[in-house]
Design an enzyme around this catalytic site. Structure first.
Site, short mmCIF file in Angstrom:
data_model
loop_
_atom_site.label_atom_id
_atom_site.label_comp_id
_atom_site.label_asym_id
_atom_site.label_seq_id
_atom_site.Cartn_x
_atom_site.Cartn_y
_atom_site.Cartn_z
N LYS A 32 0.36 -1.28 -0.23
CA LYS A 32 -0.20 -0.06 -0.05
C LYS A 32 1.29 1.59 0.02
O LYS A 32 2.31 1.26 0.04
CB LYS A 32 -1.07 0.20 1.14
CG LYS A 32 -0.03 -0.12 2.45
CD LYS A 32 -0.67 1.71 3.06
CE LYS A 32 0.49 1.59 4.72
NZ LYS A 32 0.29 3.30 5.03
N GLU B 193 0.23 6.99 17.01
CA GLU B 193 1.77 7.04 17.27
C GLU B 193 1.83 7.89 17.52
O GLU B 193 1.65 8.99 18.12
CB GLU B 193 2.03 6.92 15.96
CG GLU B 193 1.51 5.40 14.59
CD GLU B 193 1.70 5.66 12.96
OE1 GLU B 193 3.30 5.40 12.84
OE2 GLU B 193 1.42 6.29 11.92
N ASP C 90 -1.53 -5.84 3.09
CA ASP C 90 -1.85 -4.83 4.33
C ASP C 90 -1.10 -5.09 5.76
O ASP C 90 -1.74 -6.33 6.01
CB ASP C 90 -3.45 -4.34 4.56
CG ASP C 90 -3.23 -3.47 5.38
OD1 ASP C 90 -2.77 -2.99 6.44
OD2 ASP C 90 -4.86 -3.33 5.37
N HIS C 91 0.02 -5.02 5.67
CA HIS C 91 1.06 -5.88 6.70
C HIS C 91 0.19 -5.74 7.89
O HIS C 91 0.05 -6.60 9.37
CB HIS C 91 2.08 -4.53 7.17
CG HIS C 91 2.02 -4.12 7.83
ND1 HIS C 91 1.72 -2.40 6.73
CD2 HIS C 91 1.62 -3.44 9.19
CE1 HIS C 91 2.30 -1.76 7.81
NE2 HIS C 91 2.13 -1.73 8.89
N LYS D 132 -0.25 10.95 13.95
CA LYS D 132 0.90 10.50 14.33
C LYS D 132 0.86 11.89 15.40
O LYS D 132 0.12 12.76 15.72
CB LYS D 132 1.27 10.91 12.96
CG LYS D 132 1.62 10.29 11.92
CD LYS D 132 2.73 10.59 11.02
CE LYS D 132 3.11 9.32 10.21
NZ LYS D 132 3.53 7.51 10.03
N ASP E 32 -3.63 7.56 3.61
CA ASP E 32 -2.22 6.16 4.50
C ASP E 32 -3.20 5.18 5.10
O ASP E 32 -2.38 4.45 4.85
CB ASP E 32 -1.10 7.72 5.22
CG ASP E 32 0.02 6.48 5.68
OD1 ASP E 32 0.04 5.78 4.49
OD2 ASP E 32 0.85 6.32 7.07
N LYS F 238 -0.33 -9.23 12.17
CA LYS F 238 -0.19 -9.60 13.24
C LYS F 238 -1.67 -10.22 13.61
O LYS F 238 -2.81 -10.26 13.39
CB LYS F 238 -1.44 -7.33 13.53
CG LYS F 238 -0.23 -6.03 13.08
CD LYS F 238 1.09 -6.33 14.09
CE LYS F 238 1.82 -5.24 13.20
NZ LYS F 238 3.09 -5.19 14.39
N HIS G 17 -5.66 -0.34 6.17
CA HIS G 17 -5.76 -0.65 7.29
C HIS G 17 -6.99 -1.06 8.56
O HIS G 17 -7.66 -1.51 8.91
CB HIS G 17 -4.21 0.32 8.46
CG HIS G 17 -3.48 0.24 8.41
ND1 HIS G 17 -2.73 -1.53 7.04
CD2 HIS G 17 -2.32 0.36 7.83
CE1 HIS G 17 -1.87 -1.25 7.22
NE2 HIS G 17 -0.99 0.49 7.26
#
Length: 511
Positions: A171, A239, A200-201, A363, A258, A205, A263
């Site tokens: 992505k 984050e 999509d990492h 962020k 993003d 998880k 996600h």
């Protein structure tokens, strides 16, 4: 629980031992970037140390940097020592370095693909596999050029029951709905859908994967998993980091692009989906897609009341002064790019009618935490009207990072002669119960790519549906320049408007 074997962590001693992945050569476009040294290579080392890589496995890396095989391996050894802490994985990594080959060149130059083809033929003659996994770890603007270059070199043609050729796309998959459709059209003109793995990492998880097992193997929760018992759902990816050195990318992306259409929307689909007919990839993806298609598409007026954006100004993180977004490297001094986004979404179906799904990401926030909170409706409180403290709602919290686990928050009597209620947690961590070692999130994803398992990946229509959900917000935000940026201090919980988004509904953020 055989049907869940594919969801277990690589090397997890509590699970049945899995076979090594199918043999292949992994070709990484953009191998000199952060993604490889921080995530991909450590994940491969975790797989290898667990015996889950074929003994012929090797890597060909391509990037613009002027490395040779020798000089890149030397750099990779430094990265292994810096980013891999597990002794077994580090030992495997120092060995794997010798099976990494490097090609220097521009992705838009067809000579690169000619060189790659020659390299693959040479490796095959030396005992390497003819199976190839092409990993696009390059910036989004190079995706089309890489795919076309591979196709022109006849590197994407596979032979059924003989060898495979697959592409893995990181992505962001497109910049908006129009570009996502255009990219899908291009890729599908070059390869079949089964050859494409849109990554999509977050879905790698362990806790996110476990949502399937948690929901559909426990009779306690599934009967109350609907509008009659659930008050709201909150999905948070917070984050403490800023944009670091990614200002060039972030200026064109922003928090919404993003994180949300990939996600956060993927996590929403796992929470909201109906029970699949089976645990096949096709069946699960079908139900996830149905859930996403039920999400109401906002009108411009609804965007104004259901979506909040923010940008961090200077502040403190862990007592250290940090700059505001507009002072970060490669960021315009008057940038209107959002570093925070919060949305209120509704699904138009029987199960979730009128249940708000609150999504937020940002962020430079106060905590580094990703979690899903399911807040249940409170029962009648007549019995406890006279108590000093009000009854608190029951919460199911799924912790995704940095700690992975699940907790159930409920009320209990405080010991003593008076009737007073307090809140308690039943909580488990994966590390306590299963000896689970922290992973990068890419182990299962890479393993599944090598084996051709699409369970954790998005088909074309799912990617486009994710973009369709956020497109009205992108359109309005691009038309209306924010006048209050920066509107939250670094180290805070985000803009006040995000709190008001829930307060207007008589609710508050949990975290």
């Amino acid at each position: 629980m055989d049907q869940y074997d594919n969801l277990s962590a690589p090397g997890d001693p509590s699970q049945p031992k899995r076979k090594p992945a199918s043999p292949c050569i992994l070709v990484i476009f953009g191998i000199a970037g952060d993604l490889t040294k921080r995530l991909l290579f450590p994940a491969l080392c975790n797989l290898g140390s667990a015996g889950l890589l074929d003994e012929t496995f090797c890597i060909v890396g391509i990037a613009i940097e002027p490395y040779t095989d020798k000089s890149f391996r030397k750099q990779l050894i430094k990265d292994v020592k810096e980013f891999i802490t597990d002794p077994k994985a580090k030992k495997f990594g120092l060995s794997l370095v010798n099976r990494v080959h490097y090609i220097s060149g521009d992705f838009s130059n067809q000579k690169v693909y000619t060189m790659l083809k020659k390299k693959l033929v040479k490796l095959e003659t030396m005992g390497g596999s003819k199976n190839c996994l092409f990993y696009f770890a390059a910036p989004p603007e190079f995706m089309a050029a890489i795919a076309i270059g591979l196709s022109k070199a006849s590197l994407l043609t596979q032979k059924e029951n003989s060898y495979f050729r697959r592409i893995v796309v990181e992505k962001p998959f497109g910049h908006d709905l129009v570009s996502a459709k255009a990219l899908n059209t291009l890729l599908l003109s070059l390869v079949d859908e089964e050859q494409i793995f849109r990554i999509d990492h977050f879905l790698g998880k362990e806790t996110v994967q476990n949502l399937l097992a948690f929901r559909f193997s426990n009779g306690l929760f599934e009967p109350i998993w609907n509008r009659l018992y659930i008050d709201n759902v909150q999905i948070t990816v917070a984050e403490t980091l800023g944009v670091e050195l990614r200002g060039n990318y972030y200026e064109h992306a922003g928090a919404l692009r993003d994180m949300v259409p990939n996600h956060l929307v993927q996590m929403l689909s796992l929470i909201a989906m109906e029970p699949p007919l089976s645990f096949s990839a096709a069946s699960i993806q079908e139900e996830k897609l149905k859930a996403l298609r039920a999400v109401q598409i906002m009108t411009p007026e609804q965007v104004l009341s259901r979506a909040v954006r923010g940008q961090y100004g200077p502040g403190q993180i862990d007592g250290i002064e940090v700059p505001g977004y507009r002072s970060e490297k490669h960021v315009a001094p008057d940038s209107s790019t959002e570093t925070y986004a919060a949305l209120k979404l509704f699904l138009d179906n029987w199960r979730w009618l009128n249940v708000p799904f609150y999504l937020r990401t940002g962020k430079r926030l106060a905590t580094h935490q990703s979690e899903i909170v399911v807040q249940f409706k409170s029962g009648p409180s007549t019995l406890f009207d006279g108590l000093e403290h009000k009854i608190q709602p029951n919460l199911l919290r799924v912790f995704i990072q940095p700690e992975e686990g699940i907790s159930l928050h409920f009320n209990a009597k405080i010991p003593g002669p008076a009737l007073q209620l307090g809140q308690v947690d039943m909580k488990f961590k994966y590390s306590d119960y299963f000896g689970f070692k922290p992973q990068t999130g890419y182990e299962t994803i890479l393993y599944d790519c090598m084996n051709g398992d699409h369970l954790l990946f998005s088909p074309a229509d799912m990617e486009e549906t994710g973009w369709a959900i956020v497109q009205p917000i992108l359109d309005l935000w691009s038309a209306l320049v924010p006048r209050d940026f920066p509107n939250y201090i670094a180290g805070s919980c985000g803009p006040q408007e995000a709190d008001v988004l829930l307060l207007n509904d008589g609710k508050k953020w949990i975290l």
